[in-house]
Design an enzyme around this catalytic site. Sequence first.
Site: not given
Length: 351
Positions: A100, A183, A230, A320-321
């Site tokens: 990424q 971002y 993304r 994810g987590r």
Amino acid sequence: MTENLFESYALNETIKLNNRILMAPLTRCMADDELVPTPAMAEYYARRADAGLIISEAVIIRPDGQGYPNTPGLFSKAQIAGWQKVTAAVHKNGGKIFAQLWHTGRIAHPYFYAKDDQDAVVLAPSAIRLEGTVARMRDLTYKTPKAVTKEDIASLVLDYAKAAENAMQAGFDGVEIHGANGYLIDQFLHHDSNRRQDEYGGSSENMARFPLAVVDAIIDKIGADRTALRVSPGAYVNMAGDARDKAVFDYLLPELEKRNLAFLHIGIFDDSMEFDYLGGSASSYVRANYNKTLVGVGGYSAETASNAIADSKFDLIAIGRPFIANPDYVSKVKSKEPLVAYTDEMLTSLV
């Protein structure tokens, strides 16, 4: 019933996934002081190679993109060599991995890349400072960024493309451009952070110009089949939402569809969140406006993701987590074993 998660899935003629479960990008801040991936990182990713595809933690494309401590880079020979060990370990275990690519924009801080330079700049679409302190570095407050010049933009496009080339040299199977979560690329796509009045701001076409230039430059270097993106159409982190943002993504999504990307990935922490100006969730909005491979994310369990895929809400799921807490997440779900619950303490070590 989760059987559809374990079906193979062809992104294109180049890349076929063993299952529909992706490991989502998870910032761990575990690179060394030169931002080089460590042997522990290689072991960490290799243990999760059962995922249909691993998307690496976000990797900065050049020094002034850094906004968090010890986040890995992909711009030096040492960093490329470090990633080669990671990708080799993943491939040895039968997995696939995308890098990424990341520039944090106004989230960056000179402490990381120009500590002794009082005049070092932070780059963003517009000179609008983010309120607050740097994550994991609470003694640092954000700086007012410099609005990038056209020359800055041209340099950034080249550096994104170079980072994609470096990713291929490092052995990655492809790249996901980080265009989400507040971002740099995402900052161009939202009116709260992009107040420009030149050809990179104002209209939807202008606001999408830099993101599409990055996508096109990377496609030119490594091919559309190895390029993903993304996006966060709903502003939800480090910027305020604006009803005008919808028009930007109404323009962007058909343009992306023309480019035959490997996939488009939603960037959101919780996909149950709804946005008035999108008419619902981020994933439902994107699905209504983008007909190619879509990756869902944001609080899904294996069961709810399986149902969403069965209902054609998206094609793949990024987890994810739970992958932090369960290196063997895929096999546990397949065998219906109980999962270990994620806790914040797990962020301090790579296992």
